[in-house]
Scaffold this active site. Sequence first.
Site, PDB file in Angstrom:
ATOM      1  N   ASN A   1       0.831  -1.201   0.000  1.00  0.00           N
ATOM      2  CA  ASN A   1       0.000   0.000   0.000  1.00  0.00           C
ATOM      3  C   ASN A   1       0.872   1.262   0.000  1.00  0.00           C
ATOM      4  OD1 ASN A   1      -2.567  -1.095  -0.032  1.00  0.00           O
ATOM      5  ND2 ASN A   1      -2.481  -1.550   2.161  1.00  0.00           N
TER       6      ASN A   1
ATOM      7  N   CYS B   1      -5.667  -7.425  -3.535  1.00  0.00           N
ATOM      8  CA  CYS B   1      -6.166  -6.957  -2.253  1.00  0.00           C
ATOM      9  C   CYS B   1      -7.310  -7.857  -1.802  1.00  0.00           C
ATOM     10  CB  CYS B   1      -6.639  -5.522  -2.370  1.00  0.00           C
ATOM     11  SG  CYS B   1      -7.277  -4.885  -0.832  1.00  0.00           S
ATOM     12  N   HIS B   2      -7.288  -8.214  -0.543  1.00  0.00           N
ATOM     13  CA  HIS B   2      -8.286  -9.155  -0.030  1.00  0.00           C
ATOM     14  C   HIS B   2      -9.490  -8.472   0.611  1.00  0.00           C
ATOM     15  CE1 HIS B   2      -6.022  -8.980   4.027  1.00  0.00           C
ATOM     16  NE2 HIS B   2      -6.267  -7.821   3.515  1.00  0.00           N
TER      17      HIS B   2
ATOM     18  N   HIS C   1      -9.594  -0.108  -1.794  1.00  0.00           N
ATOM     19  CA  HIS C   1     -10.090   0.314  -0.480  1.00  0.00           C
ATOM     20  C   HIS C   1     -11.324   1.207  -0.561  1.00  0.00           C
ATOM     21  CE1 HIS C   1      -5.917  -0.606   1.495  1.00  0.00           C
ATOM     22  NE2 HIS C   1      -6.632  -1.685   1.244  1.00  0.00           N
TER      23      HIS C   1
END
Lengths: 467, 467, 467, 467
Positions: D157, D179-180, D216
């Site tokens: 990130n 990304c999880h 995000h």
Amino acid sequence: MKYSEKRAEEISIAYIGGGSREWAWVFMKDLALEEQLSGTIRLFDIDYEAAYNNELIGNRLSARGDVKGKWAYRAVRSIEEALAGADFVIISILPGTFEEMASDVHAPEKYGIYQSVGDTVGPGGMIRALRTIPMFVEIAGAIRRYCPDAWVLNFTNPMTLCTRTLYEVFPDIRAYGCCHEVFGVKKLMKAALKEFLGIEESGIGDIYTNVLGINHFTWVSEASYKGIDLFPLYEKFVEKYHSQGYEEGEEHWLNSYFRSAERVKFDLFRRYGLIAAAGDRHLAEFVPYWYLRNPEMVEAWKFTLTPVSFRTSRREELVQKSLRLSAGKEDFVVEPSGEEGVAQIKALVGLQDLITNVNLPNRGQMEGMPRGAVVETNAVLKKNSVRPLLAGKLPDDVQNLAIRHVLNQEALLKAAMKEDRDLAFRAFINDPQLNTISLGDARSLFEEMLQNTARYLPEWLAKREME
Amino acid sequence: MKYSEKRAEEISIAYIGGGSREWAWVFMKDLALEEQLSGTIRLFDIDYEAAYNNELIGNRLSARGDVKGKWAYRAVRSIEEALAGADFVIISILPGTFEEMASDVHAPEKYGIYQSVGDTVGPGGMIRALRTIPMFVEIAGAIRRYCPDAWVLNFTNPMTLCTRTLYEVFPDIRAYGCCHEVFGVKKLMKAALKEFLGIEESGIGDIYTNVLGINHFTWVSEASYKGIDLFPLYEKFVEKYHSQGYEEGEEHWLNSYFRSAERVKFDLFRRYGLIAAAGDRHLAEFVPYWYLRNPEMVEAWKFTLTPVSFRTSRREELVQKSLRLSAGKEDFVVEPSGEEGVAQIKALVGLQDLITNVNLPNRGQMEGMPRGAVVETNAVLKKNSVRPLLAGKLPDDVQNLAIRHVLNQEALLKAAMKEDRDLAFRAFINDPQLNTISLGDARSLFEEMLQNTARYLPEWLAKREME
Amino acid sequence: MKYSEKRAEEISIAYIGGGSREWAWVFMKDLALEEQLSGTIRLFDIDYEAAYNNELIGNRLSARGDVKGKWAYRAVRSIEEALAGADFVIISILPGTFEEMASDVHAPEKYGIYQSVGDTVGPGGMIRALRTIPMFVEIAGAIRRYCPDAWVLNFTNPMTLCTRTLYEVFPDIRAYGCCHEVFGVKKLMKAALKEFLGIEESGIGDIYTNVLGINHFTWVSEASYKGIDLFPLYEKFVEKYHSQGYEEGEEHWLNSYFRSAERVKFDLFRRYGLIAAAGDRHLAEFVPYWYLRNPEMVEAWKFTLTPVSFRTSRREELVQKSLRLSAGKEDFVVEPSGEEGVAQIKALVGLQDLITNVNLPNRGQMEGMPRGAVVETNAVLKKNSVRPLLAGKLPDDVQNLAIRHVLNQEALLKAAMKEDRDLAFRAFINDPQLNTISLGDARSLFEEMLQNTARYLPEWLAKREME
Amino acid sequence: MKYSEKRAEEISIAYIGGGSREWAWVFMKDLALEEQLSGTIRLFDIDYEAAYNNELIGNRLSARGDVKGKWAYRAVRSIEEALAGADFVIISILPGTFEEMASDVHAPEKYGIYQSVGDTVGPGGMIRALRTIPMFVEIAGAIRRYCPDAWVLNFTNPMTLCTRTLYEVFPDIRAYGCCHEVFGVKKLMKAALKEFLGIEESGIGDIYTNVLGINHFTWVSEASYKGIDLFPLYEKFVEKYHSQGYEEGEEHWLNSYFRSAERVKFDLFRRYGLIAAAGDRHLAEFVPYWYLRNPEMVEAWKFTLTPVSFRTSRREELVQKSLRLSAGKEDFVVEPSGEEGVAQIKALVGLQDLITNVNLPNRGQMEGMPRGAVVETNAVLKKNSVRPLLAGKLPDDVQNLAIRHVLNQEALLKAAMKEDRDLAFRAFINDPQLNTISLGDARSLFEEMLQNTARYLPEWLAKREME
């Protein structure tokens, strides 16, 4: 450069191709008529003697009492010398010689492929592009190094690919391509104004056209003269003249290798309802299957195949004239040429505004065309600013005729930049003029034409491919 | 529709063109093999008798003990009845009859224009489009009224313009076009896997190809079988077979009007380094100057011109078979067809995932193509969702071959929607097959072909224009 | 309309909002000064008396000997009567009354939200938009029916959404929005030319600016006066005046509710290096967190919150003046207003060319903005033609400030067109002025403001939502 | 790499950040469980000791009898050594140390700016980006030199800007960001399936979501589980839990610095009707005015501000664990992590297909977002191929929340690439978290935060600016 309200002085111009005996002289004479501009012109040419002769001619001209625009001409031996500190760069070169051009135009004839000009699209235009792009790669690099803020006016053909190359190499360049072909259709509109409305005095400058397309395949979607819509008038004109053709002066189209009776232009209007703007000889090369299949067809459409031999012999006369001029045995007759280069410079230094058609990478001015491809539309020229007008989009059917050439030119550029001989050939066979011959013949023609121009090609193109 | 983990029941399908004796039967048989689906199929056809016959045939099939997929078939007399409440709509019609198709395919021959299929582009495809678009305007309107949320699978040609019309009329329609042409190239890859790597059992479903282009002029830019990149393998295959052609089965290409020796496909690969995916008969019509100039050329490239007389005579056999089937004198042999319609329905109800090539308006899946034009790319089919993959863009040279047809199809659509006969003609003459004849001949051909199909045309098209 | 070389006669203008006592009078006076134009003006207003008074005033004016532009004014009772056969339509209405505007501007103050104008963005601008869009839906429909070819000049705020609505309803409308806000920054440039270069006589018309942005949040990326680049000059000016502010006339900014000391404009230049073009009161509403958090902040930045009470009281004076004018007890002093409406009409009939900033749907003139959203850029006005110049794109940071309003306006439009109250509220809370209050407060404010303007709302918006 | 039908062997992986004690261990364990893959992993870290420790740990793991995936681990001292010949590159670094992160997260608190994570947007995310971009410039350059064909998986990130930088430097890189965060919302859907439909066993892998947005700040516009549409189910779930929050396990959200009660997610669904996919701590930072104004507000919304002190203390535990593991005093419990890195590698070597969400430059997969900006959408992973699905566009109102961050990230990237400190600051103040403080305070904060991270900054950023 020094600007005062009414004048711009100490302008520094680099003229690439400064040995030219046509465009350079026109430019000199137009400058001589313009009292608001003065400065220095550095002439660069791979033929230094020719540039030097023009230095003599130019300075003689400036010395004349009846000449209002005073310029100092100087032939230089390197492009660096020409460009360093230039405010403007004029590029007007002959890529190769008429020998190469003879191959461009005539080599395909043995396969039944005829070209009226051979410098834009078709086999001739494409091979010419392949030898010209590397020259423009060099010029663009030199401009970036020596005068990155200069305004660059390109007059060289193939216009689209020359201008495109400048931007490919140096994306921040302030360049555009200038072409006078659109003036032709304005003359027809002037004639229509006279014939149908009795308006004698209409100036070309007062005729407004919305131009869109690509160089030599430009179209007009809107035209007016003051408060008068010119579309219905032009339609009437076409209806009257399309079958016999229209010839404005006394000279018959057959007598000049550069004239036509406008029948191609009229026919395209009748097909598409849109006004084709370029000259018939150029237009025909974009849709050869309709106008250019053989010399008989060309004759029926009343335009001409310009033989390169004609250019060669005219060149001889010009060399002689050049010697007389530089030796003071002959003087220019100084009259306005109708060309716009000087007016554009005046606009860019801030002395006047100008709306005219220019060739620029598409940044949205022409819908439907790929971003970055060079298109021809109107632009507003102001102090240090060339800003295209939104030209709209071609109707689907005309767009269809144009886009194949746009994509082909993009492919040619990529081929040249990546040194991809296969891609160059694939672009070559995608031109509509090559659709009529077999792949094998196309291959032979491609190789032959490259050999004929090998002196001006980079190695990867010049070397014959093993089959 | 009722969904349970392993089954979807009470599915309601409307079959437009439900009297079909080819596609409808294939569909029936594939459904019969599928135990996870059941429901009702309403068959609508302008030939009610044919639909009714299929009702009998379908219900007989469902009644068989060896059949796992149980469906109730019902012929209906109006499109409303078929569509009301449908979960799925299948559109598979013959626009007009073989009589009209005979004109599409053969009328241009007198001008030296030959067509191998005549239902996609070229004069035949275009005239077919002009009579089909109004039918699809009607169908789209009916779907909006009677089953706006249904999934619509179109199988009708010209695929691109049929699908495009559905979206033009009803932008929120959930429709896409299905075409099996890409399977052909996968079979060649399967053959290459076997020949060069000894892999016998490779399933078509395990061969992955990234598809992009327009229907019948589709290309593959990426291909793999499990961990194996198929591009180098395909290249090897092409090198081996391009000069003689490849024939997979025992039957010689000359013996069937639908076969070819893949030489067009191989030649295009050699030209562009990209895998052409559709069948040779279709591909050739997009670049006719290279493969389709005359019957000798077609023979040399080892594909066939499918005469409509062949279709007509086969139709007769099928009518007879239809009567035997409905009367119970003959039974279907139920085997998987290799077609994907049923698998797609399974995916859309949520029983499995599927990645396959579909025809959809361009919303970004194919760079370089106009937004909204129908393109063919892969999509992921999930529960109530068809989502295209980003297919990338064709290389400039291939794009150039495709875009002229895309723009022409867009022009045809506009002509049909705005009832603009002039625009229709301008699109007609922009097809490369029309480049070889004069404007006058093109006009005559256009009018003749319209007259031949006048029974199925709206008035503005059917009425002969005064010259 | 009749055009002759030097004059356009029998022009038919429809004035929607023709009872106006400000813009209509300005327009009348400018027309009175212009001898090349004449014709008829039909005044339509929902307040017929006001329109009729203007008929009297206008005809009195035309009758004056010192007036060169002769027009016949006529108040009409329906919009149809006004529009039928119009060459031009002027739209300049007050959507609702000052009572509604008082709510727009002041209702949010109880939540600590202050607005300097309240007619563009922010809670006031958005509620104003919601009541105005339906009016423009009606006007656009009427134009399509009664004068589809007329040129439509909109002067009503919110400019962006009014113009946007016209195109949403009638995509082929020939409309654009006119705003004089950019003149303000040109006056500052004029002041800089005088102060630093001693150039006294520079005309606003000779100052060229490349305008881009959205109405009331416009920016200038290029500015010149003849051969002089104005950017460095403006920078010098900002450096000198940014901390104290600049006040051109004798009047102090505090004395007028419409003035400012330009500190917001200067501050934005210092932040972004780009020239903000609109007035400070407008600019501040787009970035309220920096300039408009509370009245003290506004005072420190030296601009004003224009109270609606001020507008109301001025209105009273104007009504009185209107009665005196129509009764012949007072006469207009006829002087050029500095507004451009009349000059634009002259350009559109073909009497002159004009480059000016207009509000139009984005067709490529502004990179980075959504297609179709209304943007403000320069355009070239010619005979029957308004053609935007390619304005380029805002730098990412400024674009970021603008785009949120653009997208919010698009959302408001959709909400209004689809009668989607939820979407309207979601757009409402997305405005930066609403970021400072809780969702509950935002909901209460939204409902309250809608109730206050309910008389002018369609039912779906007017009815209070059950919570 | 060697591929056989069921296995891929001799895979060469470079792990940049190979001293990691979290992600690297997860990866090791997942590899240990996978029998179809094997090869070599070269661990590079600026902390060589940490990498060497992981070499020991990894090789111990491979040696275990119960471990099916056998890999050779090797710590290397240079990035060249790690990359040369790599098939895959994993980038998972901590840019700077927790000391720098403490400044990112906590320095703004003195101005009343609170951050829940501080690594994506907001002041912390932006300063982190400014020190990370130069690292990724270096990594991208090294990949181009040493393994240009490798697949690069970034886990670092700020995800968006790290991935964006890789493509900026090396446009042909085969990289994407993983990304999880989206798994979280799938767990809620799983809970809803259980609660409302009694479906216990639904696997995360069977839940399909159409993902779109930026890392995000991702959203789900379509969701299904087999044949079940999950949107109405999710709505029911939100209605039930939004006011109190939902906590799946036994642990209370207050007990963990990484948990939340999903109230932000639920609130966003109620506002926009679209499912927010990322965790609440991340989502809140994109719309801080609604959820993150002060610690009380955070508590009310039931999520947490993760203090960096917590990370620091956990790090200590991990170092101890690392020593025990490398010394053989402790063994990993090998269980599936739920992370997807290994599954993605399997897909890319051709062992399985995978549809999952990835971060990639926008090439059309997300309408409305700028071309080239990194967006997060689903993609299909196949042998050597990652191909995004067309994700559609966010509704205008949500798009409006996202685009400001996208444009700000683009501005930050440009600032970093052009070393433009002013532009960096202008991007900084454009983040919504900075709208609440004065320009002077913003300037002080910017400079302070840069000083705190100066050790990791290039000189042009590190040196304090003279005021």
